[in-house]
Design a protein around this motif. Structure first.
Motif, mmCIF file in Angstrom:
data_model
loop_
_atom_site.group_PDB
_atom_site.id
_atom_site.type_symbol
_atom_site.label_atom_id
_atom_site.label_comp_id
_atom_site.label_asym_id
_atom_site.label_seq_id
_atom_site.Cartn_x
_atom_site.Cartn_y
_atom_site.Cartn_z
ATOM 1 N N GLU A 93 0.822 -1.208 0.000
ATOM 2 C CA GLU A 93 0.000 0.000 0.000
ATOM 3 C C GLU A 93 0.861 1.265 0.000
ATOM 4 O O GLU A 93 0.482 2.284 -0.575
ATOM 5 N N GLN A 106 -3.387 4.691 -3.556
ATOM 6 C CA GLN A 106 -4.523 3.862 -3.188
ATOM 7 C C GLN A 106 -5.777 4.724 -3.137
ATOM 8 O O GLN A 106 -5.702 5.940 -2.907
ATOM 9 N N ARG A 166 -15.896 -6.030 -11.113
ATOM 10 C CA ARG A 166 -14.843 -6.672 -10.304
ATOM 11 C C ARG A 166 -14.073 -7.671 -11.147
ATOM 12 O O ARG A 166 -14.625 -8.294 -12.040
ATOM 13 N N ALA A 224 -7.425 -8.895 -8.708
ATOM 14 C CA ALA A 224 -6.481 -7.841 -8.333
ATOM 15 C C ALA A 224 -5.083 -8.289 -8.747
ATOM 16 O O ALA A 224 -4.390 -8.989 -8.018
ATOM 17 N N ASP A 260 -8.907 -0.138 -9.029
ATOM 18 C CA ASP A 260 -8.270 -0.446 -7.753
ATOM 19 C C ASP A 260 -7.615 -1.814 -7.893
ATOM 20 O O ASP A 260 -8.248 -2.845 -7.693
ATOM 21 N N THR A 298 -5.576 -3.169 -6.048
ATOM 22 C CA THR A 298 -5.355 -3.831 -4.766
ATOM 23 C C THR A 298 -6.549 -4.692 -4.385
ATOM 24 O O THR A 298 -6.400 -5.761 -3.794
ATOM 25 N N SER A 299 -7.762 -4.233 -4.724
ATOM 26 C CA SER A 299 -8.977 -4.974 -4.381
ATOM 27 C C SER A 299 -9.597 -5.682 -5.581
ATOM 28 O O SER A 299 -10.444 -6.555 -5.423
ATOM 29 N N GLU A 327 -11.388 -4.014 -7.869
ATOM 30 C CA GLU A 327 -12.637 -3.319 -8.194
ATOM 31 C C GLU A 327 -12.426 -2.268 -9.279
ATOM 32 O O GLU A 327 -11.363 -1.654 -9.375
#
Length: 855
Positions: A356, A361, A373, A376, A479, A481-482, A484
């Motif tokens: 992160e 982020q 979605r 990731a 995103d 990281t997620s 999304e």
């Protein structure tokens, strides 16, 4: 201050319902973190209200209907005292049911409090308890209190009437009955399905226990200076020293943090009134208590406190919530202050925290309009306009407009577009697909396998599962990281690397016992790796260099050459370009090892697939279009990733490897500075037989001899093999005598071991993991049972044949903490991963070394 009387002895002798004293049998794994923290505060002689702790086992029994001796618990508190019950899970981050305050409130207590505090305060306490009990304990609908009037006296009667009308029973007046109901409600809530799922999502085991603490209320209401608040000595966002928190007069619990306009600051602040100005002596004591807790509890703590007619009570101490940046700074400062060791500071920072820090982020407080979605694939977040081709991405970048490259799946032809974009979104692909690997390599946020969305290239539209349409040029956010995809441009939190980060990394390097290299394909990648203190380059994929502007046409001309002599003539034009690339890499790495993989992909990847591209190629090569299309068709393969590529291409079209070897050797001589020799490592890809290595080694040795003779300079190099076929892993005893190193390419090795396409697995992998077919995506987390067994066999047989051979892993698994653990245990010398995963790997390796010493 806690002063025990004789009546505490009976409860103290029961480990499941024990009075919190300095020597009570309380532990985090039996009573929870809150109970243990309160005991520590008592040991520090802080003014903690009298508290009884219920163990995990006691709470489990309550959930089954087996109640402890409630009268014995109530007897530990002064007659008429109001109580509160709070959850005490093993890890505070696992949560728990909400606290219930003012238990024991009834008409008699109201009369007593009216004399002490005044009618309005007594009525407010009673009304708050009735409404809380109704909603949190009796599970009634909170809407039933919508019509309750704000006046405390009338509001109390309205609340009691609403409860009785809805529950069809009078509000319970017996404190023991109230406490029994509260304990049952909280115990059963912890065992509910929703609560289980929520805490498992936070990493808690399914059978995680819950303790409860029953504490005497410090009311925070009265005629003198009364109120509640929280205080901490560090900023949760930055991790820098700063007294933060809020205080609200005439309040209870954490009311001060709920946005009440009457709340005041703690220390003097030009924006408004402060507790320091209101009661300076209390403020000074709070700061002193917080400093003592930091030193003795060895953590930055947040105090929850109450003032009751000027008297200070510490209700609780919890670990300060912190951002990723703050987590690193807090751990480093605690170590620098001698409160914890460097090893403990390293263990307190999760590897994902560094991920992160390295990337922008989406802000945790930002509103997220999720429109899709996927997987990731590369962390970080990026906002930009939608574009549907690499050319559009380059045009957008030239105008200074950030863009998101949207593709069904990316190919090597998209490399320039990926570099121009701020993020990549694909419909297909998995964790080791082309887009994912390149994205991680260059630090580009990437979401792949977003199969619920429709990618309409002809109309230049992105259509969500719900039917929302996003046109080319509209702004979206990825995103990575997620996984999304968000509409619009939410608030971002910038990457944050500072002195604390560097210091933590230095400590990690002092303690880890396995080397960390980076996969780097370009000088920019190599510089990133160098900046992150990688110990060399473990994998340089040379084919990406051929897609640069000015080289692709030459490469295609070489592919269309009819004879070996013609191919050599074309490759002579590519030689200086390759030599310049390698010279830059060697100079950037300044003597650190650089492992260069020889040309690997099938040649068809360099040829245009559409009619327009084929026509342009025909014009560039001055050939009839029919000749171009016929040649492209003749080169097509049913399964090109298992066809003419890697060492097979090097054996059948040796001119490519010979040119690359010459470029490497000449670059090594050119890059040698101040007499410091460069020793390049040359890796042969996709080997499955000893004879392949023999043939390529003979050719490369011949090139080395020629360069030595031409330059009249000597040099060393190391030749090795990329073990990425099951047969190579099984036959390393045959291959190792010809090699200085064996580097296991776990991406392809996983693909071939499973018979599973790494580009297509994303379509069904989540279903497989959910149904327990695979515990994890094997392209994301190394399969230690199957693929790992091949690694162990290959490493063992290779070392037996050549004891001093270097062993490594250069697939994407190299940056995964679990995979690093496996490699350490298996005796590998280093792992290599994407440049932006190097800090994560360095920290994970240090933590593994520390854990081994602890055990």
């Amino acid at each position: 201050m806690l002063h025990l009387g004789e009546k505490g002895a009976a409860v103290q002798n029961n480990p499941h319902t024990t009075l919190v004293t300095p020597k009570a049998p309380i532990a985090t794994d039996t009573h929870g973190g809150r109970a243990k923290c309160l005991q520590r505060l008592v040991r520090l002689d802080l003014p903690v209200p009298r508290t009884v702790a219920l163990s995990f086992e006691a709470v489990q029994r309550i959930a089954r209907g087996e109640m402890p001796d409630i009268s014995a618990i109530v007897s530990q508190f002064p007659d008429g005292a109001l109580l509160c019950v709070r959850p005490s899970s093993e890890d505070p981050d696992w949560g728990g049911p909400g606290a219930v305050l003012n238990i024991g409130m009834n008409a008699d207590r109201q009369a007593d409090l009216t004399e002490r505090l005044g009618a309005e305060a007594a009525e407010a306490i009673f009304m708050r308890f009735v409404q809380s009990y109704a909603v949190d304990v009796a599970r009634l609908d909170p809407d039933m209190f919508d019509d309750v009037r704000p006046d405390s006296a009338v509001g109390l009667q309205d609340s009691l009437y609403a409860y009785e009308a809805e529950y069809e029973e009078p509000f319970p007046a017996d404190p023991a009955e109230q406490l029994t109901a509260v304990l049952k409600s909280m115990a059963r809530a912890w065992d509910g399905t929703t609560a289980r799922l929520l805490r498992q999502a936070k990493g808690a085991p399914a059978d995680a226990g819950l303790g409860l603490v029953v504490q005497e209320m410090a009311l925070g209401l009265g005629t003198g200076e009364c109120g509640s608040g929280v205080l901490q000595l560090v900023n949760s966002d930055t991790g820098l020293p700063q007294i933060t928190g809020r205080y609200l007069s005439q309040s209870q619990g954490r009311d001060a943090l709920e946005g009440d306009a009457g709340a005041v600051f703690l220390s003097r602040d030009p924006r408004g009134a402060s507790l320091e100005e209101l009661v300076p002596d209390v403020f000074a004591r709070l700061c002193k208590h917080a400093s003592l807790m930091r030193e003795r509890l060895r953590e930055e703590m947040q105090l929850e406190f109450v003032l009751e007619n000027g008297a200070l009570h510490i209700l609780d101490g919890v670990r300060v919530a912190r951002s990723s940046q703050a987590a690193v700074r807090i751990a480093v400062r605690l170590a620098e202050d001698g409160i914890i060791s460097r090893a403990e500071a390293l263990m307190r920072v999760q590897p994902r925290t560094l991920t992160e820090l390295l990337h922008r982020q989406v802000s945790p407080t930002a509103r997220r309009d999720v429109i899709g979605r996927g997987i990731a694939a590369s962390p970080g977040a990026a906002t930009g306009q939608i574009v549907f081709s690499a050319a559009e991405a380059q045009a957008s970048a030239s105008r200074g407009e950030p863009c998101i490259l949207v593709r069904r799946e990316t190919s090597p032809e998209d490399i320039r577009g990926m570099h121009a974009a701020v993020g990549v979104l694909t419909e297909r692909g998995g964790i080791t697909s082309h887009a994912a690997v390149i994205g991680r390599g260059i630090g580009l946020p990437c979401v792949v396998g977003a199969s619920s969305m429709r990618f309409n290239r002809s109309k230049k539209q992105l259509v969500t599962e719900g039917g929302r349409v996003f046109e080319s040029g509209e702004v979206i956010t990825l995103d990575g990281t997620s996984g999304e995809v968000l509409a619009g441009a939410p608030e971002m939190r910038e990457a944050a690397l500072d002195e604390s980060f560097q210091r933590l990394m230095d400590w990690a390097d002092e303690l880890r016992d396995i080397d960390i290299r980076a996969n780097a394909d370009t000088p920019a990648d190599a510089q990133t790796a160098r900046n992150f203190n990688a110990q060399g380059i473990g994998l340089c994929r040379t084919e990406h260099m051929f897609f640069e502007t000015g080289r692709l046409t030459v490469m295609r001309e070489m592919i269309f050459a009819e004879t070996s002599q013609d191919r050599r003539a074309v490759l002579e034009r590519l030689l200086p370009m390759q030599r310049a690339d390698f010279t830059q890499l060697f100079r950037i790495m300044q003597g650190k090892p650089v492992c260069i993989r020889l040309f690997d992909p099938p040649l068809h990847e360099f040829l245009p697939t559409d009619r327009v591209g084929q026509r342009e190629l025909a014009e560039a090569l001055d050939l009839p279009l029919s000749d171009v299309t016929r040649r492209i068709s003749a080169m097509s393969e049913y399964n090109p990733m298992l066809g003419l590529r890697g060492v097979r291409l090097g054996v059948t079209v040796p001119e490519i490897y010979e040119m690359q070897a010459r470029a490497i050797f000449e670059a090594a001589l050119d890059a040698a500075v101040d007499g410091v020799a460069v020793v390049p490592e040359i890796m042969i890809p996709l080997v499955s037989a000893r004879r392949e290595v023999e043939l390529v080694k003979t050719a490369i040795d011949a090139v080395a001899s020629a360069v030595r003779s031409e330059r009249d300079q000597d040099f060393d190099f190391r030749l090795g093999v990329m073990v990425e076929t099951p047969r190579a892993a099984l036959r390393t005893a045959d291959i190792a005598p010809y090699c200085a190193f064996l580097s296991f390419g776990t991406n392809d090795l996983t693909q071939m071991t499973y018979g599973l396409s790494r580009d297509d697995a994303g379509r069904f992998m989540s279903d497989y993991v959910q149904q327990g077919v695979f515990p994890e995506d094997p392209f994301h987390v190394l399969d230690v049972e199957g693929v790992g067994e091949l690694l162990k066999i290959g490493a063992g047989r290779g070392r037996e044949a050549q004891p001093d051979i270097t062993l490594s892993v250069c697939g994407e698994h190299g940056g995964n903490p679990e995979s690093i653990s496996f490699c350490r245990d298996a005796g590998f010398d280093y792992v290599s991963c994407s440049p932006f995963r190097v800090p994560v790997a360095r920290l994970a390796a240090a933590q593994l070394a520390i854990s081994d010493k602890i055990l």
